[in-house]
Design a protein around this motif. Structure first.
Motif, PDB file in Angstrom:
ATOM      1  N   SER A 178       0.688  -1.159  -0.234  1.00 15.46           N
ATOM      2  CA  SER A 178       0.021  -0.001   0.017  1.00 15.46           C
ATOM      3  C   SER A 178       1.050   1.368   0.041  1.00 15.46           C
ATOM      4  CB  SER A 178      -0.969  -0.003   1.283  1.00 15.46           C
ATOM      5  OG  SER A 178      -0.055   0.202   2.397  1.00 15.46           O
ATOM      6  N   GLU A 216      -7.899   1.475  -3.817  1.00 11.81           N
ATOM      7  CA  GLU A 216      -6.543   0.882  -3.813  1.00 11.81           C
ATOM      8  C   GLU A 216      -6.556  -0.304  -3.085  1.00 11.81           C
ATOM      9  OE1 GLU A 216      -2.573   1.886  -1.222  1.00 11.81           O
ATOM     10  OE2 GLU A 216      -4.072   3.154  -0.925  1.00 11.81           O
ATOM     11  N   SER A 217      -7.881  -0.751  -2.354  1.00 13.04           N
ATOM     12  CA  SER A 217      -7.885  -1.828  -1.639  1.00 13.04           C
ATOM     13  C   SER A 217      -8.109  -3.044  -2.528  1.00 13.04           C
ATOM     14  CB  SER A 217      -9.154  -1.959  -0.577  1.00 13.04           C
ATOM     15  OG  SER A 217     -10.258  -1.576  -1.172  1.00 13.04           O
TER      16      SER A 217
END
Length: 389
Positions: A210, A277-278
């Motif tokens: 991340s 993003e997840s």
């Protein structure tokens, strides 16, 4: 009166080449010459010296040449200062792509595809692209494209002072930084990236990592707020080398969170789509690796047509065009693939017989398993104990 003024004028003119200031002084004094002296001065000059040998003409010309020379030097200095100033004072979103410096950490296949797309379709100059890789294994071809290479990651930020950076390496590199440093990870470069005086844009293609995990490996923890930074996780597939890629971005492509220069650059080589993003790792599995699966399916279609007697070239062309037709119809109609499948299959027709064979071979389950395996492998690479290039 005229005879007395002429020597003074000559003395001022002779001083000009040495001091460089007499030209301005003479120019200021000329209007102050009494009106009655001007008519008598002209005949004196003409009668005493032929025009071709006139001393004022000969002596005055060097100052006139010197002045533009001084102006040129001054303008160059100002121009250089303005360039430096514009670079240091630039705000986010003010980047001009034709002059932007673009850096890459990693020189694998994905980096190569992006670079080819940027050169051929974004029309960015190759000499403004810089690539850092630990070995020259993959950089020889990139050099042939005209890009600059280095073995030190820090050069992308310091020596080359890049504006836009693509991170094209496995997540294991970041995990290794955490392994070395613990709670405060070791920098990915020789040291933390310098506090650059212009905005920097970082586009991470690193699977399994991340942005929050990435930042501590880049920014000096003592003053992270001093960086002018815009970071995004993205997914690009290899079709971007032909200007036909798909790009997943972690923000709305048309929103204010994606700076206009980045949007323009990515749009020139790919179609932009928002993906949180997840979900980016899943997007990599289908958008990135799915391209390989699509080629596999097209090759199988072509082999079937070749087996039935179609020439090899024609079989490949028809297989590719057929998949292209299916994709475009799906996107244009907005319908579910199963609905379109029913619309092109007739009762007891040839298509449904072929679908039955695919179902018996459990092809659908195999494709699902392939996407799952690709996703799993990307995570494994990110969790590896040692960095891989």
């Amino acid at each position: 009166m005229a005879d007395e003024q002429t020597p003074e004028g000559d003395q001022q003119a002779e001083a000009t080449p040495e001091t460089g200031e007499a030209t301005a002084t003479g120019a200021e004094q000329t209007p102050e010459t009494p009106p009655e002296a001007a008519p008598s001065a002209e005949p004196t000059t003409e009668s005493s010296t032929p025009p071709s040998e006139s001393s004022p003409t000969e002596v005055t010309s060097p100052p006139e040449a010197a002045a533009p020379e001084a102006e040129k030097k001054s303008s160059k200095t100002k121009s250089k200062a303005s360039k430096t100033g514009s670079r240091t004072r630039r705000r986010k979103g003010e980047l001009e792509l034709p002059t932007a410096r673009i850096g890459f950490l990693g020189a694998g296949k994905m980096a190569e595809c992006i670079i080819e797309g940027l050169i051929n379709f974004a029309k960015l100059p190759a000499n403004n692209i810089y690539v850092a890789a630990p070995t020259s294994k993959n950089t020889d071809k990139l050099k042939s494209l005209g890009v600059n290479t280095t073995k030190r990651n820090i050069d992308i930020f310091a020596r080359f002072d890049c504006d836009i950076m693509f991170f094209c390496f496995h997540g294991s590199v970041i995990k290794y930084c955490y392994k070395l440093g613990g709670k405060i990870p070791h920098p990915i470069t020789t040291n933390y990236i310098p506090n650059m005086k212009h905005p920097i844009y970082i586009l991470s293609l690193v699977s399994g990592v991340s942005l929050e995990q990435l930042k501590p490996c880049l920014l000096n923890p003592e003053h992270p707020e001093k960086y002018i930074l815009e970071m995004h996780r993205i997914m690009l597939n290899a079709a971007c080398s032909y200007g036909l890629g798909i790009c997943a971005v972690d923000v709305e492509p048309d929103g204010n969170k994606l700076s206009a220069p980045i949007r323009t650059m990515l749009s020139s080589i790919a179609r932009l789509e928002y993906v949180p993003e997840s979900q980016m790792d899943a997007a990599c599995a289908i958008g990135g690796n799915g391209l390989a699966f699509a080629y596999y399916f097209i090759a199988a279609l072509a082999d079937g047509a070749f087996k039935m007697g179609l020439s090899r070239n024609m079989a490949i062309k028809f297989a590719a065009k057929t998949v292209q037709c299916a994709s475009q119809c799906l996107l244009e109609s907005g319908k579910h693939p199963s609905e379109l499948l029913d619309s092109v299959s007739s009762p007891s027709g040839a298509a449904i017989y072929g679908i039955h064979v695919l179902d018996k071979a459990d092809v659908k389950s195999g494709i699902i398993a392939a996407v799952e395996a690709a996703h799993k492998r990307a995570i494994e690479l990110a969790e590896s104990d040692s960095p891989s290039s």
